[in-house]
Write a protein that holds these residues in place. Structure first.
Motif, PDB file in Angstrom:
ATOM      1  N   ARG A 123      17.929 -32.237 -13.604  1.00 31.95           N
ATOM      2  CA  ARG A 123      16.600 -32.722 -13.931  1.00 31.95           C
ATOM      3  C   ARG A 123      16.444 -34.158 -13.441  1.00 31.95           C
ATOM      4  N   THR A 165      11.982 -36.836 -17.548  1.00 32.07           N
ATOM      5  CA  THR A 165      11.384 -35.493 -17.590  1.00 32.07           C
ATOM      6  C   THR A 165      11.754 -34.796 -18.897  1.00 32.07           C
ATOM      7  N   GLU A 196      13.570 -29.292 -11.728  1.00 35.70           N
ATOM      8  CA  GLU A 196      14.890 -29.131 -11.113  1.00 35.70           C
ATOM      9  C   GLU A 196      14.866 -29.616  -9.672  1.00 35.70           C
ATOM     10  N   GLU A 242      11.691 -32.251 -21.831  1.00 34.71           N
ATOM     11  CA  GLU A 242      11.279 -30.844 -21.790  1.00 34.71           C
ATOM     12  C   GLU A 242       9.968 -30.629 -22.546  1.00 34.71           C
TER      13      GLU A 242
END
Length: 801
Positions: A676, A680, A641, A682
């Motif tokens: 994000r 990236t 984040e 998850e």
């Protein structure tokens, strides 16, 4: 890929990986009594250690695995290591670990430090260099500030080439893949030359036609031509002194790119590039699969690298003194049709030269003592020269913006010298047999000086719009560019500490906790299009009177970025050594991230404009199921984040969809805070199996299968949701038949057998919005994307002597 397929792939992959990692705990112990995993030795802490003893999140890929799988560069390595990715962009290469990477600018060094046989190799272009005859590749995740040190704020990639040996060995390996015209020939010979001198010679030549069909030229792209020559000598001068010399030269030339137009906004807004240029009508839309077809006027990238490394090891009683001296560099020149659509708009030429001299000296204490330590010093000097040449043909479609752009030329020259020194130490106190405390620190000082010069010209008539203000000056103001000159120098220093506590919970389980910081040096913006001096450019009174935006303000210097990281983990041996399971949980805060900020025209300015948090969990394991079968698995969860990033580049129509995100409408800036980063996913994961069966007639059959999974991710640095790559799973396999004495082998090597179309980078087609607006008076544009290679099946033959 549609949503249901993506969800199905994700569920299937996670189920397979979870089963592989945890199944060892459910197997009766009697099946593992004589099955012990081969120990993996790494040098992530500058001394040979078992991977299970290293308090770091490390993935190691053996050279033999790389050769068998046809892995030829770092980008291919990244598919096997979760939370590690490499993505090519239009003019650069991005290396990412745990979501942290450097932006697109030749002034950046990579956030992920690369090291080849101990020599720092931090320039982005070097990530494209061919890999061959490797001993292993280690990917160390998280800030590596003490023993690697140089700018390794996100992690480090340590590449170790295969070394000379006293015993004679020689091999010839050939690979042919007919669909994309790939031809790969490798030759290695090594052995003793005298009683004290051994050598190794490694030669690679590789060609490929490519997998994209350029309908403008009739050629396949990207066509590659690679050569690598490496010679090594090792002299065992005495029982205590060894000297190793490595000389290497490589060439990797590429014609064309794996880029295509993947759609426009005609279905969304009623206008797009296909509206203005019918050649694109009937083509793909953003929700359709791409077709590996493109139109381009020509892209060429010619690259040459060289390095000379001298390593001296001296044993003083039980201490080891190591000196590593490196002289390395590269040069490249590229011609980029960076508008990517095949339209007649502009071309961009780039060339760069880089030279580096480095020296490291370290002392390593013996192991097994109450205090174990490594101390050392490091010095590096480098020289960087960069030049780019932006050209607009006289017949360019950009002349619709201004007639003064016909024959427009802009050239930029950049030169930078840097000098760095560092002192480091890492001390491990064996408090008792099962408890160890490690303290480390590195002090770094660096000096950089640089200058940048930009000049422009035009072949078109260039009258004054008003006295003292030419038509070209006005057009450049719209494009957010201006002729300028900058120079400067900077000195900076940093201290980065480390604290690690290890506890042997049992003979088979080691637990660790680590606190460390990271540092990445500041520098100078290579590609800013305008001066950082607000007094340069058209006066505000002039631009206001003409109804034009204020003169652009560029960037020349940017500051360092910093990281604070916490990690806890475990290294576990299971089933009497037949299985291993390693875990890491991490939390890292990044401040003053160096990012490229859109300038509202044709370029980007570098700024320390972002803060971020990267946190997650990583697992990897091995299980020797039977004497002939071994399974490997790795799984990573990443929560990334931006915590403070208010001036990112807005994606198309973001002001309509997310008006609260707009922070500067005039410069098209939007807030990324809470979002994000690109690249990236998850979840990333891999699952592999290796099986070997020996026939009674002296033949061996081997099968290796790898599944590599990635969750969905954004493929655009503007975080445009239109450029989302859905989750996917790639299947690679190798089936081989050979002699049981390893003298020969014949294999089929399959890559991406699931034939996934994977978008690795995407963005708006440069100038497409301007062209559409000039022709229709409405908002509309087009998108381009880089795509991975589709399915390939190659025949591989190897003969050993």
């Amino acid at each position: 890929m549609n949503t249901s397929r993506a969800e199905k792939n994700k569920s299937m992959s996670l189920a397979l990986l979870a089963a592989a990692i945890s199944a060892s705990a459910m197997v009766p112990a009697v099946t593992a009594q004589d099955l012990v995993l081969e120990e993996v030795i790494v040098t992530a802490q500058k001394r040979p250690q078992s991977l299970q003893d290293v308090p770091l999140s490390v993935n190691a890929l053996a050279g033999e695995k790389m050769a068998d799988a046809g892995i030829t560069n770092l980008e291919a390595v990244s598919a096997y290591v979760p939370n590690f990715s490499i993505n090519q962009t239009g003019i650069s290469t991005t290396i990412s670990i745990r979501g942290i990477s450097s932006g697109i600018n030749q002034g950046f060094e990579q956030s992920v430090g690369m090291y080849v046989d101990g020599i720092y190799s931090g320039r982005a272009q070097l990530a494209r260099a061919p890999l061959f005859d490797m001993e292993r590749v280690e990917v160390v995740r998280g800030p590596q500030s003490i023993l690697f040190g140089k700018n390794s704020i996100a992690g480090a990639v340590s590449l170790t080439t295969a070394k000379p040996s006293d015993e004679f060995e020689a091999s010839v390996t050939a690979l042919y893949e007919p669909e994309h015209g790939e031809k790969d020939l490798r030759f290695v010979v090594a052995g003793g030359l005298t009683d004290s001198v051994s050598g190794r010679l490694s030669i690679l030549t590789r060609e490929m036609d490519g997998w994209m069909d350029n309908t403008a030229t009739g050629e396949s792209e990207p066509a590659s031509d690679e050569q690598l020559f490496r010679a090594q000598l090792r002299w065992e001068a005495t029982d205590n002194l060894a000297v190793a010399v490595k000389a290497e030269q490589s060439q990797f030339d590429i014609t064309g790119r794996n880029i295509e137009i993947i759609g426009d906004t005609a279905n969304e807004t009623g206008v797009g590039l296909s509206t203005v240029y019918p050649i694109f009508s009937g083509g793909d839309t953003l929700d359709a699969n791409q077709d590996f077809k493109r139109q381009a006027n020509g892209d060429v990238s010619n690259n040459d690298t060289h390095n000379l490394t001298v390593t001296i090891d001296y044993n003083l009683d039980d201490f080891q003194i190591t000196s590593i001296t490196g002289l390395s560099g590269y040069e490249y020149d590229e011609l980029c049709d960076c508008e990517y659509s095949g339209l007649n708009t502009f071309t961009l030429g780039l060339d760069e030269e880089y030279e580096q001299l480095s020296q490291e000296l370290r002392l390593v204490s013996p192991i097994g003592e109450t205090l174990e330590y490594i101390v050392g010093g490091f010095y590096q000097s480098s020289d960087l020269k960069f030049h780019d040449d932006f050209n607009v043909p006289t017949t360019s479609a950009l002349t619709a913006i201004s007639s003064a752009l016909a024959g427009y030329n802009s050239q930029r020259f950049f030169h930078q010298d840097s000098e760095l020194w560092a002192a480091f130490a890492q001390l491990t106190w064996n408090i008792q047999d099962d408890v160890r405390l490690t303290l480390g620190g590195r002090y770094t000082g660096e000096t950089k000086s640089a200058d940048r010069y930009s000049q422009t010209s035009t072949q078109a008539p260039n009258p004054d719009v008003i006295p003292g203000v030419s038509l070209l000056s006005l057009a450049e103001n719209v494009l957010r560019a201006e002729p300028h000159s900058e120079s400067g120098s900077r000195d900076e220093s940093s201290f980065t500490p480390l604290v690690t506590l290890q506890y042997d919970y049992s003979d088979s389980t080691m637990l660790y906790a680590t606190y460390t910081t990271g540092f990445k040096s500041g520098g100078f913006d290579v590609r800013s299009n305008a001066s950082s001096d607000v007094s340069v450019g058209l006066p505000l009174s002039v631009t206001s009177a003409l109804g034009q935006p204020a003169s652009p303000v560029g960037v020349f210097e940017f500051d360092e970025e910093e990281a604070t990281s916490y990690e806890v983990g475990a290294k576990m041996s299971l089933l009497d050594g037949a299985a291993e399971l390693n875990t890491a949980i991490y939390y890292t805060e990044y401040d003053n991230l160096q990012v490229s900020i859109f300038d509202g025209g044709l370029g980007f300015n570098v700024g320390n404009a972002a803060g971020a948090v990267s946190q997650g969990v990583e697992l990897d394991g091995r299980w020797r199921v039977a004497e002939s079968l071994t399974l490997t698995a790795a799984l990573a969860y990443l929560d990334f984040e931006f915590t403070d990033y208010e001036n990112g580049e807005c994606y198309f129509r973001q002001a309509e969809f997310e008006p609260d995100r707009v922070t500067n409408a005039a410069l098209d800036m939007c807030s990324f805070t809470g979002k994000r980063q690109a690249y990236t996913p998850e979840i990333t994961a891999s699952l592999g199996g290796n099986y070997r069966y020996s026939f009674s007639n002296g033949l061996d059959f081997t099968a290796a299968i790898d599944l590599n999974y990635s969750d969905e991710y954004l493929a655009s640095t503007s975080l445009d949701p239109r450029l989302t790559q859905d989750s996917f799973m790639k299947l690679n396999a190798r089936l081989a038949l050979g002699a049981d004495n390893d003298l020969w082998e014949l294999a089929l090597v399959g890559k991406n057998l699931t034939d996934e179309s994977v978008l690795t980078y995407g963005a708006e087609v440069p100038t497409s919005a301007t062209l559409v607006g000039a022709a229709t008076g409405q908002q509309g544009l087009a998108y381009y994307g880089f795509y991975d290679r589709p399915r390939s099946i190659a025949l591989q033959a190897r003969v050993r002597f």
